[in-house]
Design a protein around this motif. Structure first.
Motif, PDB file in Angstrom:
ATOM      1  N   LEU A   1      18.862 -12.736  19.223  1.00 45.17           N
ATOM      2  CA  LEU A   1      19.904 -11.741  19.002  1.00 45.17           C
ATOM      3  C   LEU A   1      20.922 -12.245  17.999  1.00 45.17           C
ATOM      4  O   LEU A   1      21.143 -13.445  17.864  1.00 45.17           O
ATOM      5  N   THR A   2      21.527 -11.322  17.308  1.00 43.64           N
ATOM      6  CA  THR A   2      22.594 -11.677  16.375  1.00 43.64           C
ATOM      7  C   THR A   2      23.861 -12.010  17.165  1.00 43.64           C
ATOM      8  O   THR A   2      24.065 -11.484  18.266  1.00 43.64           O
TER       9      THR A   2
ATOM     10  N   TYR B   1      25.597  -6.488  24.873  1.00 46.45           N
ATOM     11  CA  TYR B   1      24.342  -7.196  25.135  1.00 46.45           C
ATOM     12  C   TYR B   1      23.867  -6.930  26.569  1.00 46.45           C
ATOM     13  O   TYR B   1      22.681  -6.705  26.811  1.00 46.45           O
TER      14      TYR B   1
ATOM     15  N   LEU C   1      21.115  -5.490  17.476  1.00 42.42           N
ATOM     16  CA  LEU C   1      21.323  -6.814  18.059  1.00 42.42           C
ATOM     17  C   LEU C   1      20.136  -7.745  17.853  1.00 42.42           C
ATOM     18  O   LEU C   1      20.296  -8.967  17.799  1.00 42.42           O
TER      19      LEU C   1
ATOM     20  N   TYR D   1      27.067 -16.799  21.522  1.00 39.68           N
ATOM     21  CA  TYR D   1      26.017 -15.812  21.729  1.00 39.68           C
ATOM     22  C   TYR D   1      24.781 -16.390  22.402  1.00 39.68           C
ATOM     23  O   TYR D   1      23.869 -15.666  22.755  1.00 39.68           O
TER      24      TYR D   1
ATOM     25  N   THR E   1      22.115   0.259  20.984  1.00 38.98           N
ATOM     26  CA  THR E   1      22.637  -0.948  20.344  1.00 38.98           C
ATOM     27  C   THR E   1      21.594  -2.048  20.203  1.00 38.98           C
ATOM     28  O   THR E   1      21.787  -2.983  19.419  1.00 38.98           O
TER      29      THR E   1
END
Length: 284
Positions: A144-145, A173, A115, A13, A111
């Motif tokens: 961000l996760t 993302y 996130l 990520y 979203t």
């Protein structure tokens, strides 16, 4: 290979964090405050100059002026109201709640809310962007996760290749990134620029404008080469590595950008080029 070791080695990520770090300004919107009041300019009252005494004219030289007519005041006439003093500008709110709420406001993608991390957003932005400019990663300061899906590979002819399903993990993302207009992102960055610069002075060169750091971070990612799919990898029992030595020698952020896949990387680079043009025009 365990899930924990894969996450430690690839940090799948992290590259998306770096991208959002650059463009979120970051990260970074607050309601426009009232205009600042105009400065009060004090005007000195001129000194009264007494007229010089002169000889009086003979009484019969001039006729006496008639007394002024009395002025009648209408009691029903309203007096002109005095202007109210202008309100003091609201202080800049840099709390995580305010920043996250404002980011959600300018993003059309729903979203983004799930996130984003929920603490230290402004500090994470500065640290992550600074590391990216140095061609390094700051996984402990992610904004961000991480993706919920695991990194996947497949075997073919006794060799391992990155599964295309791994690229799809990053699409939400990138969708969130594209849902924010460049104009809004630059406006957010400029509103918080003074606070961002102060935080950067604590960890970097206090004389260097942070905008230059952002441009260097963008250039790090834009220099990532385009490669043919699929991409071969191998494991040395600790981590996955690129089989192509040219790719394995890239910087950590560039190797992570490759992990987003060809389509996502194309979309990310297009957004970064636009933002770089906007930032560069403000440094000239």
């Amino acid at each position: 290979m365990s899930e924990n070791s894969e996450q430690r080695s690839w940090l799948p990520y992290a590259i998306v964090i770096g991208v959002i770090v650059i463009v979120l300004a970051v990260v970074l919107f607050w309601p426009a405050s009232e205009p600042e009041p105009e400065p009060v300019v004090e005007v000195e009252t001129p000194a009264v100059v007494e007229p010089e005494e002169t000889e009086p004219e003979p009484a019969d030289t001039f006729e006496a002026a008639p007394p002024p007519e009395p002025v009648e005041i209408d009691p029903d006439q309203e007096a002109t109201p005095m202007p109210e003093p202008m309100a003091e500008p609201e202080p800049l709110d840099i709390s995580d709640t305010a920043i996250k709420s404002a980011l959600e406001t300018i993003a059309t993608s729903p979203t983004l809310s799930r996130l984003l991390v929920t603490n230290g957003l402004l500090q994470r932005f500065v640290v992550s962007a600074t590391n990216l400019a140095d061609e390094d990663m700051a996984p402990n300061h992610r904004l961000l996760t991480p993706p919920e899906q695991d990194f996947r590979v497949y075997n073919q002819a006794d060799r391992e290749w990155i599964d295309a399903a791994s690229y799809k993990r990053y699409t939400p993302y990138v969708d969130a990134l594209e849902s924010m207009s460049n104009e809004d992102l630059i406006a957010l960055y400029e509103r918080y620029q003074e606070e961002i610069q102060a935080k950067y002075a604590e960890i970097g060169d206090p004389d260097q404008p942070f905008t230059e750091v952002l441009i260097e971070a963008i250039d790090t990612l834009l220099d990532t080469p385009e490669v043919k799919m699929p991409i071969e990898v191998y494991t040395d029992s600790v981590m996955y590595k690129y089989a192509d030595e040219r790719l394995e020698s890239l910087s950590a952020p560039q190797k992570q950008l490759l992990r987003t896949g060809p389509d996502n990387m194309r979309r990310i680079k297009a957004k970064l080029r636009e933002l770089k043009d906007s930032l560069s025009s403000r440094t000239q």
